[in-house]
Write a protein that holds these residues in place. Structure first.
Motif, PDB file in Angstrom:
ATOM      1  N   ASP A  64      -5.530   2.441   1.447  1.00 30.56           N
ATOM      2  CA  ASP A  64      -4.751   2.059   0.210  1.00 30.56           C
ATOM      3  C   ASP A  64      -3.924   0.721   0.346  1.00 30.56           C
ATOM      4  O   ASP A  64      -4.136  -0.133  -0.555  1.00 30.56           O
ATOM      5  CB  ASP A  64      -3.910   3.058  -0.283  1.00 30.56           C
ATOM      6  N   GLN A 112      -6.590  -2.230   0.091  1.00 32.69           N
ATOM      7  CA  GLN A 112      -6.914  -2.267  -1.040  1.00 32.69           C
ATOM      8  C   GLN A 112      -6.061  -2.849  -2.199  1.00 32.69           C
ATOM      9  O   GLN A 112      -6.325  -3.618  -3.156  1.00 32.69           O
ATOM     10  CB  GLN A 112      -7.404  -0.774  -1.536  1.00 32.69           C
ATOM     11  N   LYS A 147      -5.661  -6.296  -1.517  1.00 34.56           N
ATOM     12  CA  LYS A 147      -6.853  -7.288  -1.985  1.00 34.56           C
ATOM     13  C   LYS A 147      -7.091  -7.488  -3.539  1.00 34.56           C
ATOM     14  O   LYS A 147      -7.117  -8.653  -4.175  1.00 34.56           O
ATOM     15  CB  LYS A 147      -7.935  -6.652  -1.546  1.00 34.56           C
ATOM     16  N   THR A 148      -6.526  -6.211  -3.976  1.00 34.02           N
ATOM     17  CA  THR A 148      -6.634  -6.167  -5.542  1.00 34.02           C
ATOM     18  C   THR A 148      -5.522  -6.853  -6.255  1.00 34.02           C
ATOM     19  O   THR A 148      -5.569  -7.193  -7.315  1.00 34.02           O
ATOM     20  CB  THR A 148      -6.931  -4.853  -5.996  1.00 34.02           C
ATOM     21  N   GLN A 162      -2.764   0.616  -5.426  1.00 37.35           N
ATOM     22  CA  GLN A 162      -3.594   1.677  -5.428  1.00 37.35           C
ATOM     23  C   GLN A 162      -3.043   2.824  -4.702  1.00 37.35           C
ATOM     24  O   GLN A 162      -2.511   2.576  -3.482  1.00 37.35           O
ATOM     25  CB  GLN A 162      -4.841   1.064  -4.424  1.00 37.35           C
TER      26      GLN A 162
END
Lengths: 321, 321
Positions: free
Chosen positions: B215, B218, B221-222, B226
């Motif tokens: 998580d 992610q 990255k995003t 998350q």
């Protein structure tokens, strides 16, 4: 078999060994544990030879021996018989000097120990699993190669090397009242006792061994070297018996040798794993067992304990069997 | 649930924490291993929080939080929900201050963890094994007792406490190029990153987490927090997800988050046990796995790795299953 390094080391030999091995050996850390101190009622300073190169104090003696050889001697290599830590230690020390090592091992040695010795680049020579075959095979290797025989403990430079461990400990913690080490063949205890008598003449020097391999304790009590075969204790590094030389040193310098049961050795080993999060082998746990079983009263005392090694088969732990 | 300690800690908060916890916490040793360095191609400095009190870095945050309370607050005790190291750490810190600790644990928690928390003198409150039951039970405890809720990571004084670990490491080894820590809820990585950015602004700060609980990776990255349930990784201490607070800190300070497979985590854990003779838990092995799997190139670099903890069930080792 002839031994290239005879006699009893002096403290000067140990100081020379400190200089000789210092570029190669680890200066191991000293750890303490409030939990263990609470359990013991005293202050324990653990000298962590389980963090020594090749995983045990044995590297000190092997390294001192290998680097004591003349260039001509060294070129022919070193040889020993050992199914344990000395074989690995000698193999590594030889590799560091760039010379051959020959290690005679019984054919029933665990594969993991064989791989370890070979992993350090030594040539392993298998033999039948008895004392006669072991000695004959070693003699043949020495005859064929001209290698120097480095006995696991009955060797002056080995004993001097083992004495460097107490040297480091007592330089760092000069206020210790007691120093403790396990005793098998007596190389470590001999070296430790020579150092202790020189640096802190009044400190207690205490050996510890399994009840099932109590030759050193019996020898000290009777004043006469006792030899008997013991192969059953979990503390496999302590199954060997004293030599005339190590007995003479221990008789002169050591105050007492305590004995502990295999059950208490396994309990002590597990306690150290659980409470200190370090890996020690069964043979290494023997002085800890003596303290936790109150075989010695350390109330209010400062005690140095040499944790001798951490080479364990992680597939099979003694409390799982 | 209200949180007594909101906001993001500054480096000053971490320095205050160093002073606050120093009478109680261990200044843990830094170990190195020539074998691991050879395997990795760089120089690794292992900060051994597996030798911290209660066996994990979690004691730093818990201790800082407990000793940050006013006398009136403290008298009512502290409470948390945790089936892992934070519960033990908080229990021990509370015992040191002489105040009650309440730890909510799911009824299916392993007996060994339950005993550990109770062994430090905390009151354990069992609940059903789901998030709702956990939060409701904790809320009831807080309502009934007036205890201060000390969240395992989403708490300013906890994060400041965790930041003391990197502080010790960077004071002792100011020449590091990279610092690495595992990331679960992000308390340790947040505290570490605040310290690193202050003391050595140019060093790389790298998190690591299991592929099965990625998580944080992610989220980074995003650019968006998350959250997903992950309960399968062997690294049970890293199953939690970031909070808004830890994500904000990590997003600002952390250069990258690497992910590794469970197999590589177990291999790294075993390698450290075998080669360094120290006990580390699976969650602790994650950054080591990232290095050994070459998820990051540390050739010629000096890398600080925080070894987070060593609380392991010695009856069942992951490579035996």
């Amino acid at each position: 078999m002839s031994n290239t390094s005879s006699g009893i080391p002096t403290f000067q030999d140990i100081e020379d060994a400190v200089t000789r091995i210092s570029p190669h050996a680890n200066k191991t850390p000293v750890l303490t544990s409030r939990t263990l101190n609470d359990m013991a009622g005293g202050e324990i300073f653990f000298k962590c030879e389980n963090f020594q190169r090749a995983g045990a104090f044995k590297f000190r003696g092997a390294c001192n021996s290998v680097f004591s050889l003349s260039d001509d001697e060294a070129a022919k290599g070193v040889a020993t018989h050992s199914s344990g830590n000395h074989g690995q230690a000698l193999a590594l020390a030889a590799r560091m000097r760039g010379i051959p090592a020959y290690v005679v091992m019984p054919e029933n040695s665990p594969k993991v120990k064989l791989s370890a010795v070979e992993g350090y680049g030594a040539k392993v020579i298998r033999c039948e699993s008895n004392q006669k075959a072991r000695e004959e095979t070693l003699q043949k290797v020495v005859n064929d190669t001209g290698a120097s025989f480095i006995h696991p403990y009955d060797n002056k430079t080995v004993i001097a090397g083992q004495g460097t461990c107490a040297c480091e400990l007592l330089m760092e913690y000069p206020g210790l009242d007691i120093i403790m080490a396990p005793v098998g063949g007596g190389g470590l205890l001999s070296g430790t006792s020579i150092t202790a008598r020189e640096l802190m003449p009044k400190m207690l020097v205490i050996g510890s061994e399994p009840e099932q391999a109590d030759d050193a304790s019996q020898s000290l009590k009777t004043g006469k070297l006792q030899k008997f075969d013991t192969t059953n204790t979990i503390a496999d590094g302590l199954r060997t018996t004293l030599s005339e030389r190590t007995f003479a040193i221990i008789q002169q310098n050591v105050d007492d040798i305590l004995t502990v049961s295999d059950d208490s050795i396994i309990r002590a080993m597990r306690t150290v794993w659980e409470r200190m999060n370090i890996i020690i082998e069964a043979s290494c746990s023997v002085p800890v067992a003596a303290i936790l079983e109150k075989k010695i009263d350390i109330t209010g005392k400062k005690v140095g304990v040499i944790l001798t090694g951490g080479n364990v088969d992680l597939e099979h732990l003694p409390w799982q069997e």
